[in-house]
Scaffold this motif. Structure first.
Motif, PDB file in Angstrom:
ATOM      1  N   GLN A  59     -60.449 -46.517  -1.190  1.00 59.19           N
ATOM      2  CA  GLN A  59     -59.619 -47.861  -1.650  1.00 59.19           C
ATOM      3  C   GLN A  59     -58.496 -48.216  -1.045  1.00 59.19           C
ATOM      4  O   GLN A  59     -57.845 -49.120  -1.146  1.00 59.19           O
ATOM      5  CB  GLN A  59     -59.445 -47.270  -3.220  1.00 59.19           C
ATOM      6  CG  GLN A  59     -60.902 -47.511  -3.896  1.00 59.19           C
ATOM      7  CD  GLN A  59     -60.648 -47.363  -5.598  1.00 59.19           C
ATOM      8  OE1 GLN A  59     -61.755 -47.374  -5.977  1.00 59.19           O
ATOM      9  NE2 GLN A  59     -59.346 -47.296  -5.924  1.00 59.19           N
ATOM     10  N   THR A  60     -57.877 -46.831  -0.477  1.00 61.06           N
ATOM     11  CA  THR A  60     -56.915 -47.371   0.529  1.00 61.06           C
ATOM     12  C   THR A  60     -56.890 -48.335   1.613  1.00 61.06           C
ATOM     13  O   THR A  60     -56.250 -49.300   1.922  1.00 61.06           O
ATOM     14  CB  THR A  60     -55.949 -46.305   0.989  1.00 61.06           C
ATOM     15  OG1 THR A  60     -56.022 -45.141  -0.033  1.00 61.06           O
ATOM     16  CG2 THR A  60     -54.628 -46.387   1.815  1.00 61.06           C
ATOM     17  N   ALA A  63     -57.483 -51.625  -0.275  1.00 56.68           N
ATOM     18  CA  ALA A  63     -56.419 -52.237  -0.653  1.00 56.68           C
ATOM     19  C   ALA A  63     -55.798 -53.321   0.651  1.00 56.68           C
ATOM     20  O   ALA A  63     -55.102 -54.041   0.717  1.00 56.68           O
ATOM     21  CB  ALA A  63     -55.303 -51.250  -1.204  1.00 56.68           C
ATOM     22  N   GLY A  96     -56.120 -55.682  -4.376  1.00 57.26           N
ATOM     23  CA  GLY A  96     -55.492 -54.802  -3.356  1.00 57.26           C
ATOM     24  C   GLY A  96     -54.649 -53.829  -4.310  1.00 57.26           C
ATOM     25  O   GLY A  96     -54.718 -52.536  -3.748  1.00 57.26           O
ATOM     26  N   SER A  97     -53.582 -54.324  -4.960  1.00 53.19           N
ATOM     27  CA  SER A  97     -52.722 -53.721  -5.758  1.00 53.19           C
ATOM     28  C   SER A  97     -53.194 -52.717  -6.895  1.00 53.19           C
ATOM     29  O   SER A  97     -53.045 -51.449  -6.897  1.00 53.19           O
ATOM     30  CB  SER A  97     -51.938 -54.462  -6.460  1.00 53.19           C
ATOM     31  OG  SER A  97     -51.109 -55.689  -5.725  1.00 53.19           O
ATOM     32  N   PHE A 100     -55.197 -49.740  -5.096  1.00 47.68           N
ATOM     33  CA  PHE A 100     -54.263 -48.806  -4.741  1.00 47.68           C
ATOM     34  C   PHE A 100     -53.760 -48.009  -5.623  1.00 47.68           C
ATOM     35  O   PHE A 100     -53.438 -46.705  -5.828  1.00 47.68           O
ATOM     36  CB  PHE A 100     -52.899 -49.546  -3.854  1.00 47.68           C
ATOM     37  CG  PHE A 100     -52.404 -48.408  -3.088  1.00 47.68           C
ATOM     38  CD1 PHE A 100     -52.853 -47.461  -1.854  1.00 47.68           C
ATOM     39  CD2 PHE A 100     -50.984 -48.318  -3.612  1.00 47.68           C
ATOM     40  CE1 PHE A 100     -52.154 -46.351  -1.294  1.00 47.68           C
ATOM     41  CE2 PHE A 100     -50.521 -47.247  -2.752  1.00 47.68           C
ATOM     42  CZ  PHE A 100     -50.653 -46.421  -1.699  1.00 47.68           C
ATOM     43  N   THR A 103     -55.857 -45.292  -6.719  1.00 45.84           N
ATOM     44  CA  THR A 103     -55.845 -44.149  -5.979  1.00 45.84           C
ATOM     45  C   THR A 103     -54.788 -43.360  -6.198  1.00 45.84           C
ATOM     46  O   THR A 103     -54.816 -42.145  -6.008  1.00 45.84           O
ATOM     47  CB  THR A 103     -55.787 -44.338  -4.347  1.00 45.84           C
ATOM     48  OG1 THR A 103     -54.538 -44.971  -4.069  1.00 45.84           O
ATOM     49  CG2 THR A 103     -56.838 -45.606  -4.036  1.00 45.84           C
ATOM     50  N   TYR A 110     -53.603 -38.431  -3.734  1.00 44.90           N
ATOM     51  CA  TYR A 110     -52.276 -38.475  -3.101  1.00 44.90           C
ATOM     52  C   TYR A 110     -51.623 -37.227  -3.765  1.00 44.90           C
ATOM     53  O   TYR A 110     -50.385 -36.910  -3.201  1.00 44.90           O
ATOM     54  CB  TYR A 110     -51.620 -39.807  -3.348  1.00 44.90           C
ATOM     55  CG  TYR A 110     -52.034 -40.829  -2.465  1.00 44.90           C
ATOM     56  CD1 TYR A 110     -51.569 -40.824  -1.212  1.00 44.90           C
ATOM     57  CD2 TYR A 110     -52.930 -41.612  -2.855  1.00 44.90           C
ATOM     58  CE1 TYR A 110     -51.966 -41.690  -0.133  1.00 44.90           C
ATOM     59  CE2 TYR A 110     -53.497 -42.583  -1.783  1.00 44.90           C
ATOM     60  CZ  TYR A 110     -52.995 -42.697  -0.629  1.00 44.90           C
ATOM     61  OH  TYR A 110     -53.642 -43.739   0.452  1.00 44.90           O
TER      62      TYR A 110
END
Ligand code: ADP
Length: 530
Positions: A59-60, A63, A96-97, A100, A103, A110
């Motif tokens: 997903q990074t 994004a 995209g937002s 991210f 994630t 992370y």
């Protein structure tokens, strides 16, 4: 890619009508997706290993692709300020937002327990927000894309419009993100016990998302027109297996179906980016081609202006020189006390003839570059040959050239512009005259002759000059080729153009140390041939 006639050079890819190639490629991708889905479906529930890094990494990347797509779409808006483009750009900012942010909520992504959210329901809520907002923005796009831009909007700053849109989108994202992280406790839960066990609510919401995507897709499909529309349809379709997997399987995460569906999603998010970049490269190459064509055309035009100017200068230099010389002589004779009036009439007649010649030369050259003025008459070749000899008479006499003519009787006639043909002969005679200038005067001989072949009348011009060196023979008809200090190198080039314009041929048939022969072969006039 064949542009539509009314969009010969579109600047915005978003406005390009979908070509058959695009529709075919889109259909092919959908078919491949369906085939892959059909293969995966029977094993969709299969539990595979749990890879915690899978979602954050995938997903990074997704994004980033979405943000890049958004940048390109907003850039398209600055070329084509259509509100619909702001909507589709926003769709990619939402996508995209939320991708991210999701994630960041994933445990083991992370951070061990995720960076934000409860590590349990927050990721699911982000997923839902992501897939509510993306199609919503696409829906706004689909509904507004065909609207004609109001004239007033044209003057508005596009940067300001993009800025305001982004501000609004980011504010909405921030508010919703706060709700599903800090306020997640107030929201219904997706999982019972572990993240592999969905609640009924979790199940139902995926059915809603599936229907939501399906409806937006159906509307966009019905209104599809541009390349952008076609690919957005494919992208919406590529997302649907995700909801299908989550809706029909109660155990969702880390199953084969789940992994495969995410793969589709990644593929989908790169698709529009790839299409936009490809189309941009195509447009760029067309632009580069058009530019080089323009430059070549400009160079050609300059070249022909140069050639026309030089040709005019070349053709009128001699008559002007003669006029100046004659006028000088006339003035001298008038100044004499008492004035010598005897030759004055002849001198003035020469001046009048030379000005006429200069005038004609200008018309001839203009005719050459204008696409020839039709002033053709049916004449005998020897007629214009004699006229040319008369015109060159003074120069030939000054150079002490002995002239012989062998004009055959009763030759067929040719259909020509006599002024142009005189010009050709005059050029050949002058070149002959120049070629003999260095010889002793008793061997300067010029011979003009006519002859007939089956379909042409051949007029030859022969001199006893020093000849044309072998290495120059291929170049003498080139424009600007000259071996004379004050030559222009245009006489033969123009002469050949004139002769060929009449359907004839001008050739160098022989040249050696004892002279040169040029031949003009003119087609016999149709009237005369019968
Ligand atoms: P220009 O007379 O201005 O040089 P042309 O195109 O009429 O231009 O001639 C090109 C060149 O061809 C001349 O410079 C000369 O070298 C050569 N040439 C043409 N006719 C003859 C000839 N009869 N004998 C020798 N050389 C010739």
């Amino acid at each position: 890619m064949a542009p539509a006639p009314d969009q010969d050079f579109p600047i915005a890819i978003a406005a390009l009508p979908a070509t058959r190639e695009h529709s075919r490629a889109a259909a092919a991708i959908i078919i491949v997706l369906l085939i892959v889905a059909a293969f995966v479906a029977p094993f969709a529930h299969l539990r595979l290993g749990r890879i915690d890094a899978f979602i954050p990494v995938l997903q990074t990347v997704l994004a980033l692709a979405d943000f890049m797509t958004a940048i390109l779409l907003f850039a398209q808006y600055s070329l084509l300020p259509q509100r619909a483009l702001l909507a589709v750009g926003s769709a990619y900012v939402f996508s995209g937002s939320f991708a991210f942010l999701q994630t960041l909520t994933f445990p083991g992504g992370y951070g061990p327990a995720g960076v934000i959210g409860d590590g349990f329901n927050s990721p699911a809520w982000f997923f839902v927000l992501w897939h509510l907002t993306f199609p919503l923005a696409i829906l706004v796009y689909a509904l507004s894309k065909d609207e004609v831009r109001p004239a007033a909007a044209a003057g508005k700053s596009t940067a300001r419009a993009i800025g305001l849109t982004l501000l609004f989108v980011v504010a909405v994202i921030a508010a919703l993100a706060w709700l599903v992280t800090a306020g997640v406790g107030w929201l219904p839960t997706f999982y019972s016990g572990s993240v592999t066990e969905q609640t009924r609510f979790g199940n139902q919401i995926n059915v809603v998302l599936l229907l939501w995507y399906g409806s937006v897709l159906a509307l966009l499909f019905a209104r599809r027109r541009t390349i952008l529309d076609v690919w957005l349809v494919v992208i919406l379709m590529a997302w649907m297996p995700n909801f299908l997997v989550a809706a029909i399987a109660s155990s969702v995460r880390f199953s084969l179906g789940w992994y495969a569906a995410r793969g589709f999603a990644l593929f989908a998010s790169f698709m529009l980016l790839a299409v936009l970049l490809t189309e941009m490269t195509v447009l760029y190459s067309r632009l580069a081609n058009a530019f080089s064509l323009l430059r070549r055309e400009r160079a050609n035009r300059l070249m022909s202006i140069d050639a026309a100017t030089a040709a005019i200068a070349h053709e009128i230099r001699t008559p002007l020189g003669a006029i100046a010389l004659n006028a000088g002589t006339a003035l001298d004779q008038l100044r004499a006390k008492p004035p010598v009036l005897d030759d004055l009439r002849a001198i003035l007649a020469d001046i009048a003839a030379d000005s006429l010649r200069a005038n004609e030369a200008i018309s001839v050259v203009r005719g050459l570059f204008d696409g020839a003025t039709e002033r053709r008459t049916t004449v005998r070749a020897e007629d214009f040959a004699r006229q040319a000899l008369n015109l060159a008479d003074a120069e030939l006499r000054a150079n002490q050239v002995s002239v012989t003519t062998e004009f055959r009787d009763n030759l067929a006639e040719v259909h020509v512009d006599t002024a142009q043909m005189q010009q050709v002969l005059l050029n050949l005679i002058r070149n002959a005259n120049d070629a003999m200038a260095m010889l002793p005067s008793d061997v300067r001989r010029l011979r003009l002759a006519t002859e007939r072949t089956a379909s042409t009348v051949v007029l030859s011009v022969q001199d006893s000059g020093a000849g044309i060196p072998n290495e120059n023979r291929d170049r003498i008809f080139d424009a600007f080729f000259t071996t004379k200090p004050s030559g222009m190198g245009l006489g033969l080039a123009i002469s050949r153009t004139i002769v060929e314009g009449h359907g004839g041929k001008l050739q160098l048939v022989g040249s050696g140390p004892h002279g040169t022969i040029f031949e003009i072969a003119m087609p016999i006039s149709a009237a005369a041939a019968t």
